[in-house]
Scaffold this motif. Structure first.
Motif, PDB file in Angstrom:
ATOM      1  N   ILE A 280      68.878  80.536  96.471  1.00 42.47           N
ATOM      2  CA  ILE A 280      67.822  81.246  95.736  1.00 42.47           C
ATOM      3  C   ILE A 280      66.989  80.264  94.910  1.00 42.47           C
ATOM      4  O   ILE A 280      65.753  80.298  94.926  1.00 42.47           O
ATOM      5  CB  ILE A 280      68.418  82.347  94.829  1.00 42.47           C
ATOM      6  N   ILE A 281      67.691  79.380  94.206  1.00 34.63           N
ATOM      7  CA  ILE A 281      66.971  78.423  93.353  1.00 34.63           C
ATOM      8  C   ILE A 281      66.019  77.581  94.206  1.00 34.63           C
ATOM      9  O   ILE A 281      64.851  77.409  93.880  1.00 34.63           O
ATOM     10  CB  ILE A 281      67.964  77.499  92.601  1.00 34.63           C
ATOM     11  N   HIS A 282      66.534  77.081  95.307  1.00 35.80           N
ATOM     12  CA  HIS A 282      65.728  76.200  96.143  1.00 35.80           C
ATOM     13  C   HIS A 282      64.495  76.916  96.701  1.00 35.80           C
ATOM     14  O   HIS A 282      63.384  76.376  96.689  1.00 35.80           O
ATOM     15  CB  HIS A 282      66.577  75.668  97.300  1.00 35.80           C
ATOM     16  N   LYS A 283      64.715  78.170  97.156  1.00 36.53           N
ATOM     17  CA  LYS A 283      63.633  78.922  97.796  1.00 36.53           C
ATOM     18  C   LYS A 283      62.481  79.183  96.822  1.00 36.53           C
ATOM     19  O   LYS A 283      61.311  79.168  97.198  1.00 36.53           O
ATOM     20  CB  LYS A 283      64.195  80.250  98.329  1.00 36.53           C
ATOM     21  N   ASN A 284      62.803  79.419  95.557  1.00 34.49           N
ATOM     22  CA  ASN A 284      61.798  79.850  94.598  1.00 34.49           C
ATOM     23  C   ASN A 284      61.331  78.759  93.637  1.00 34.49           C
ATOM     24  O   ASN A 284      60.534  79.019  92.747  1.00 34.49           O
ATOM     25  CB  ASN A 284      62.332  81.033  93.789  1.00 34.49           C
ATOM     26  N   ARG A 285      61.885  77.563  93.804  1.00 40.50           N
ATOM     27  CA  ARG A 285      61.597  76.483  92.863  1.00 40.50           C
ATOM     28  C   ARG A 285      60.090  76.288  92.656  1.00 40.50           C
ATOM     29  O   ARG A 285      59.605  76.152  91.549  1.00 40.50           O
ATOM     30  CB  ARG A 285      62.192  75.193  93.403  1.00 40.50           C
ATOM     31  N   MET A 286      59.397  76.217  93.784  1.00 39.02           N
ATOM     32  CA  MET A 286      57.964  75.930  93.714  1.00 39.02           C
ATOM     33  C   MET A 286      57.133  77.206  93.599  1.00 39.02           C
ATOM     34  O   MET A 286      56.245  77.296  92.766  1.00 39.02           O
ATOM     35  CB  MET A 286      57.530  75.156  94.975  1.00 39.02           C
ATOM     36  N   SER A 287      57.508  78.200  94.439  1.00 32.16           N
ATOM     37  CA  SER A 287      56.668  79.388  94.519  1.00 32.16           C
ATOM     38  C   SER A 287      56.818  80.315  93.320  1.00 32.16           C
ATOM     39  O   SER A 287      55.828  80.748  92.727  1.00 32.16           O
ATOM     40  CB  SER A 287      56.955  80.139  95.821  1.00 32.16           C
ATOM     41  N   ARG A 288      58.051  80.653  92.946  1.00 32.21           N
ATOM     42  CA  ARG A 288      58.247  81.561  91.812  1.00 32.21           C
ATOM     43  C   ARG A 288      59.222  80.960  90.815  1.00 32.21           C
ATOM     44  O   ARG A 288      60.398  81.315  90.764  1.00 32.21           O
ATOM     45  CB  ARG A 288      58.758  82.908  92.320  1.00 32.21           C
ATOM     46  N   PRO A 289      58.708  80.040  89.990  1.00 34.05           N
ATOM     47  CA  PRO A 289      59.600  79.314  89.074  1.00 34.05           C
ATOM     48  C   PRO A 289      60.411  80.230  88.161  1.00 34.05           C
ATOM     49  O   PRO A 289      61.544  79.919  87.819  1.00 34.05           O
ATOM     50  CB  PRO A 289      58.646  78.440  88.262  1.00 34.05           C
ATOM     51  N   SER A 290      59.840  81.383  87.777  1.00 36.90           N
ATOM     52  CA  SER A 290      60.590  82.242  86.852  1.00 36.90           C
ATOM     53  C   SER A 290      61.858  82.773  87.523  1.00 36.90           C
ATOM     54  O   SER A 290      62.914  82.869  86.905  1.00 36.90           O
ATOM     55  CB  SER A 290      59.710  83.403  86.376  1.00 36.90           C
ATOM     56  N   LEU A 291      61.763  83.075  88.810  1.00 34.15           N
ATOM     57  CA  LEU A 291      62.939  83.549  89.532  1.00 34.15           C
ATOM     58  C   LEU A 291      63.976  82.423  89.653  1.00 34.15           C
ATOM     59  O   LEU A 291      65.185  82.647  89.503  1.00 34.15           O
ATOM     60  CB  LEU A 291      62.526  84.043  90.926  1.00 34.15           C
ATOM     61  N   ALA A 292      63.494  81.216  89.895  1.00 29.64           N
ATOM     62  CA  ALA A 292      64.386  80.063  89.971  1.00 29.64           C
ATOM     63  C   ALA A 292      65.084  79.864  88.629  1.00 29.64           C
ATOM     64  O   ALA A 292      66.279  79.573  88.561  1.00 29.64           O
ATOM     65  CB  ALA A 292      63.603  78.811  90.360  1.00 29.64           C
ATOM     66  N   ASN A 293      64.325  80.051  87.547  1.00 29.79           N
ATOM     67  CA  ASN A 293      64.928  79.924  86.209  1.00 29.79           C
ATOM     68  C   ASN A 293      66.050  80.934  86.022  1.00 29.79           C
ATOM     69  O   ASN A 293      67.125  80.595  85.523  1.00 29.79           O
ATOM     70  CB  ASN A 293      63.864  80.183  85.130  1.00 29.79           C
ATOM     71  N   ILE A 294      65.763  82.174  86.432  1.00 33.31           N
ATOM     72  CA  ILE A 294      66.770  83.222  86.267  1.00 33.31           C
ATOM     73  C   ILE A 294      68.005  82.911  87.098  1.00 33.31           C
ATOM     74  O   ILE A 294      69.139  83.042  86.632  1.00 33.31           O
ATOM     75  CB  ILE A 294      66.190  84.608  86.661  1.00 33.31           C
TER      76      ILE A 294
ATOM     77  N   TYR B 192      67.860  72.675  91.273  1.00 33.75           N
ATOM     78  CA  TYR B 192      66.766  73.113  90.408  1.00 33.75           C
ATOM     79  C   TYR B 192      65.829  71.943  90.089  1.00 33.75           C
ATOM     80  O   TYR B 192      64.617  72.080  90.071  1.00 33.75           O
ATOM     81  CB  TYR B 192      67.355  73.701  89.130  1.00 33.75           C
ATOM     82  N   ARG B 193      66.437  70.798  89.853  1.00 34.97           N
ATOM     83  CA  ARG B 193      65.637  69.615  89.527  1.00 34.97           C
ATOM     84  C   ARG B 193      65.006  68.973  90.759  1.00 34.97           C
ATOM     85  O   ARG B 193      64.312  67.970  90.662  1.00 34.97           O
ATOM     86  CB  ARG B 193      66.505  68.572  88.826  1.00 34.97           C
ATOM     87  N   GLY B 194      65.320  69.530  91.910  1.00 36.79           N
ATOM     88  CA  GLY B 194      64.762  68.987  93.141  1.00 36.79           C
ATOM     89  C   GLY B 194      65.408  67.687  93.571  1.00 36.79           C
ATOM     90  O   GLY B 194      64.862  66.946  94.380  1.00 36.79           O
TER      91      GLY B 194
END
Lengths: 377, 474
Positions: B64-78, B138-140
């Motif tokens: 989940i984190i990887h998928k949303n890292r760039m596109s939806r950062p708030s979801l990645a944060n959650i 998360y940090r890529g």
């Protein structure tokens, strides 16, 4: 192939042969049930059940099985003891490696139990009337041979604590001094080198010294034929110390030249012998049990001596070497081991019309035995 | 199961190696996973599900984190937050719940029943590993692992499972999906393993026996010399035990084709507390540095912020070692000292003779171990009082001399083995005898020494009297 590659192959090969070899040999070797050298039943392969596995018991038992049944245990034990000695170790499990093949167990500073035990005894002797009470505390070998201990080896003074006990003792109880006569005879073999007991000879010296106070005429050494019944005794110190350099002890039996016979009953007639000695034990590890057949809650010795005197001995196993001498002076001897016998002793004394009560312990047992509490119930 | 046991050495390890090297390449990860699960289940039959659960959670979070890292950062944060919360919650529940209950009861006079759950072995190690996995995605820094079984292998990999080192996912990501058998690596693994086994079984257990004897006696009966010997013995015990475990883990890793990071680098030769923590339990220190200290701002925001950050990081570092106040205090003690060193003590120390620098560090470490080893602070303080001579205890006595006499050789061995002396010596000998046959002789000799070490360690295990596992609280 480069040189390092060859070396690496050698190393890997040796490692694989070592761990693989042992893992293959283990299941091929027959399991042993009882270890004579350790004097205990060894762990066997545990039975597998899912319940045992889930509780973690199976794996725990499997680990003790592996270590108990490990191949060539003697070799590994020997290797460890050689290495440990080489790096300076001078004891194992609280047993010192002494000089001249002696092993000594450290006498630890007594705690509260010692005071309680004196108190239990005092209250008990105050309760019983019409019987004389005696206390004989025997030092252990470490007290007699400080010069044979390793350098700087520390141990609590037994003499000091025996003096403390003598001070606390109810005056109606007669103190039988075993310390001084044993000290004077220390150049003779009064203790086993490999076991925590005294020898027949040590017990004989204490017996001769107690005679006057206890009111009989002791026999002399010339009244006995001394037979060596074992030359391969390795005792409890040896089992604890695992020191491969010690030599076996011998066990002597004093056979009276005079006429006497005994009938020995164990635990209310469950077993009867007509001898004070159990020769069977000489074939086992626990050879000291040769004396009076080892530990029992209650042992009654009826002798052919007819003088009406009846002795109760409350004791640890040190008594087993000494009581055979006393048996030639009492019509009946009742031996009680409080570790196994928990009935009311004051009633027993009345019922059996006991005339003398002897407490006989080595100082180490006496200072820590929690069972004297059974005297007062 | 622990490495320093007969069952591991003569049943588990040969069987695991046999299975692993006899199966086809595509099966190797599955076999290693199965073997690792068996290893953990051996001592913790129930908690194995907890570990599998933990691996599953991290697998999902990672994706989940990887998928949303760039596109939806708030979801990645959650997702990152959720991953942290789950991991920390699991760790806290098993490790710190009773500690909390105890303190609440003490503070408010309540009588909440403690849970009395046994601590799952290695939980502090594997939760820290999985947290680094989520954070690094998360940090890529890393790609998430697509294959759930491969991620499960990372979490459960038995060599580093119960006592470290803390291996980050990025360190072994390549090796997890692709590794080849290399003879030299395997041989290096055997070397590491045997040396580690020797450190644990021969040095740590033997010198630990001395500490065990000393701490078992009444403090009032001990001389000053004895209490110093006692804590010195403990210092060697914990170092050789812990670094021995790490060496065994690194060695086993190499036997299965993994390269784990070094965890101990002769910490006792350090000249300052700062340096000590760069050499002691390196993977833990760097974990806290990268995932706690730097995110807090590190030492870039002025003196007071730096001090605050140090205290936070070192308080948690202490607490990581066990759920008890003495560990927190032990951590803060080092945080405080590192702070002082940063403020200028380090510069002052560097001007002094190296002897003083070493003495300074060693004394600090010894007092630190007193805080570490006594759960009960009163006992720790009483012990320190005897050490500094603030009591009427004798200066030395017969017992102290006896301990010196019977453990002197062992202490000298421990001192030598705490320094890189032997390593340097081997290098020197190699350089001094360049001829090929001489080098061969040296190499053969060192193999001989290793085999002797292995045989003697086995003998000590067969007659093992004192063989504790020190990390059941970690």
């Amino acid at each position: 192939m480069s040189f390092m590659k060859v070396m690496n192959r050698i190393l890997i090969g040796l490692f694989a042969v070592f761990i693989g070899g042992i893992s293959i040999l283990h299941p091929l070797t027959k399991d042993i049930y009882f270890s004579e050298s350790e004097n205990r039943v060894l762990a066997q392969m545990p039975k597998f059940t899912w319940k045992q596995l889930a509780s973690g018991n199976f794996t725990k038992e499997f680990e003790s099985y592996v270590s108990d049944q490990f191949i060539k245990k003697g070799f590994w034990t020997g290797t460890k003891s050689v290495v440990e000695k080489a790096v300076g170790k001078r004891e194992n499990n609280g047993v010192y490696f002494g000089k001249d093949g002696y092993l000594f167990e450290r006498f630890e500073k007594p705690g509260e139990q010692l005071n309680s035990n004196v108190d239990y005894m005092n209250r008990f002797s105050g309760k019983i009337k019409g019987a004389n009470t005696f206390l004989m505390l025997v030092p252990t070998s470490i007290e007699m041979y400080p010069e044979k201990l390793p350098r700087f080896a520390y141990t609590e003074s037994e003499k000091y604590w025996m003096d403390v006990i003598q001070q606390l003792l109810n005056p109606s109880t007669t103190w039988l001094n075993a310390y001084n006569p044993l000290w004077e005879a220390k150049d003779e073999p009064i203790y086993f080198r490999t076991d925590h007991h005294w020898t027949t000879h040590g017990a004989f010296i204490a017996y001769q010294n107690a005679a006057n106070a206890m009111g009989f005429q002791a026999f002399m050494k010339e009244d006995f034929t001394i037979e060596t019944v074992s030359k391969n005794f390795f005792g409890t110190y040896d089992a604890k110390a695992n020191d491969f350099t010690v030599k076996a002890d011998k066990i002597e039996m004093y056979v009276p030249k005079f006429d006497v016979s005994y009938r020995v009953e164990f635990n209310d007639d469950t077993q009867v012998m007509d001898s004070l000695y159990a020769h069977d034990f000489l074939q086992k590890r626990d050879q000291y049990s040769f004396f009076l057949n080892g530990n029992h809650g209650k042992v009654v010795i009826n002798s052919s001596v007819k003088n009406g005197r009846k002795l109760l001995v409350v004791k640890d196993s040190y008594a087993h070497a000494l009581v055979p001498f006393l048996a030639n002076h009492y019509e009946e001897i009742h031996m009680i081991d409080l570790r196994y016998y928990h009935e009311k002793l004051d009633n027993y004394i009345e019922k059996e019309t006991i005339s003398d009560v002897l407490f006989l312990y080595n100082i180490a047992t006496f200072s820590e035995d929690p069972n004297l509490i059974w005297l007062n119930q | 199961m622990v490495f320093s046991s007969l069952t591991f050495l003569f049943f588990f390890l040969p069987l695991a190696l046999l299975l692993y090297y006899s199966c086809p390449k595509r099966m190797k990860n599955i076999v290693l996973l199965a073997v690792s699960l068996f290893f953990y289940a051996w001592g913790e039959p129930i908690y194995i599900f907890l570990m599998i659960f933990s691996a599953g959670i991290d697998y999902v979070h990672g994706l989940i984190i990887h998928k949303n890292r760039m596109s939806r950062p708030s979801l990645a944060n959650i997702a990152l937050l959720s991953s942290m919360v789950v991991n920390i919650a699991i760790l806290s529940f098993f490790k710190y719940a009773d500690f909390l209950v105890e303190n609440v009861n003490l503070l408010f006079g309540t009588a909440i029943m403690p849970l009395d759950l046994p601590l799952p072995i290695g939980i502090s190690f594997y939760t820290f590993q999985t947290m680094s996995y989520s954070i690094d995605i998360y940090r890529g820094k890393v790609e998430p692992q697509k294959n759930p079984l491969t991620l499960a292998l990372y979490v459960t990999l038995f060599p580093q499972l119960i006592a470290g080192p803390i291996v980050r996912y990025e360190t072994i990501a390549k090796e997890l999906s692709n590794r080849r058998f290399q003879l030299d690596q395997f041989a290096e693994g055997v070397r590491f393993f045997i040396v580690g086994l020797g450190k644990k079984v021969l040095i740590a257990n033997s010198i630990g026996g001395l500490w065990f004897t000393i701490q078992g006696q009444e403090l009032s009966d001990l001389s000053m010399l004895t209490v110093w010997l006692g804590i010195i013995a403990f210092s060697f015990q914990i170092y050789f035990d812990f670094s021995g475990y790490s060496d065994m883990a690194i060695g086993l890793g190499k036997m299965f084709g993994f390269n784990f990071p070094v965890n101990f680098n002769y910490p006792y030769i350090s000249k300052s507390v700062t340096e000590f923590w760069r050499r002691w339990h390196i993977t833990l220190g760097s974990w806290f540095r990268d995932y706690v200290y730097f995110p807090l701002g590190g030492s870039r925001n002025g003196t007071w912020r730096t001090i605050r950050n140090l205290l936070i990081v070192w308080g948690i570092t202490g607490l990581w070692h066990g759920a008890s106040w003495n560990f927190v205090l032990w951590g803060l003690y080092f945080g405080f000292l590192i702070g002082i060193e940063k403020l200028g003590l380090l510069k002052l120390l560097e001007k002094m003779h190296p002897f003083f620098q070493h003495a300074y560090l060693l004394v600090i470490i010894l007092f630190g171990w007193v805080l570490f080893v006594f759960d009960d602070l009163h006992k720790g303080v009483a012990y320190i009082k005897v050490m500094v001579g603030a009591t009427t205890n004798k200066l030395y006595d017969m017992q102290a001399l006896y301990f010196l006499y019977t453990h002197g050789v062992l202490l000298v061995i421990a001192v030598i083995a705490s320094t890189p002396l032997l390593k340097h010596l081997k290098g020197k000998i190699k350089r001094a005898f360049p001829a090929s046959f001489q080098r061969k002789a040296v190499e053969l000799l060192s193999i001989g020494c290793l085999i002797i070490l292995l045989v003697v360690s086995t003998a000590y295990l067969v007659n093992g009297s004192y063989n504790p596992f020190l990390y059941f609280r970690f």
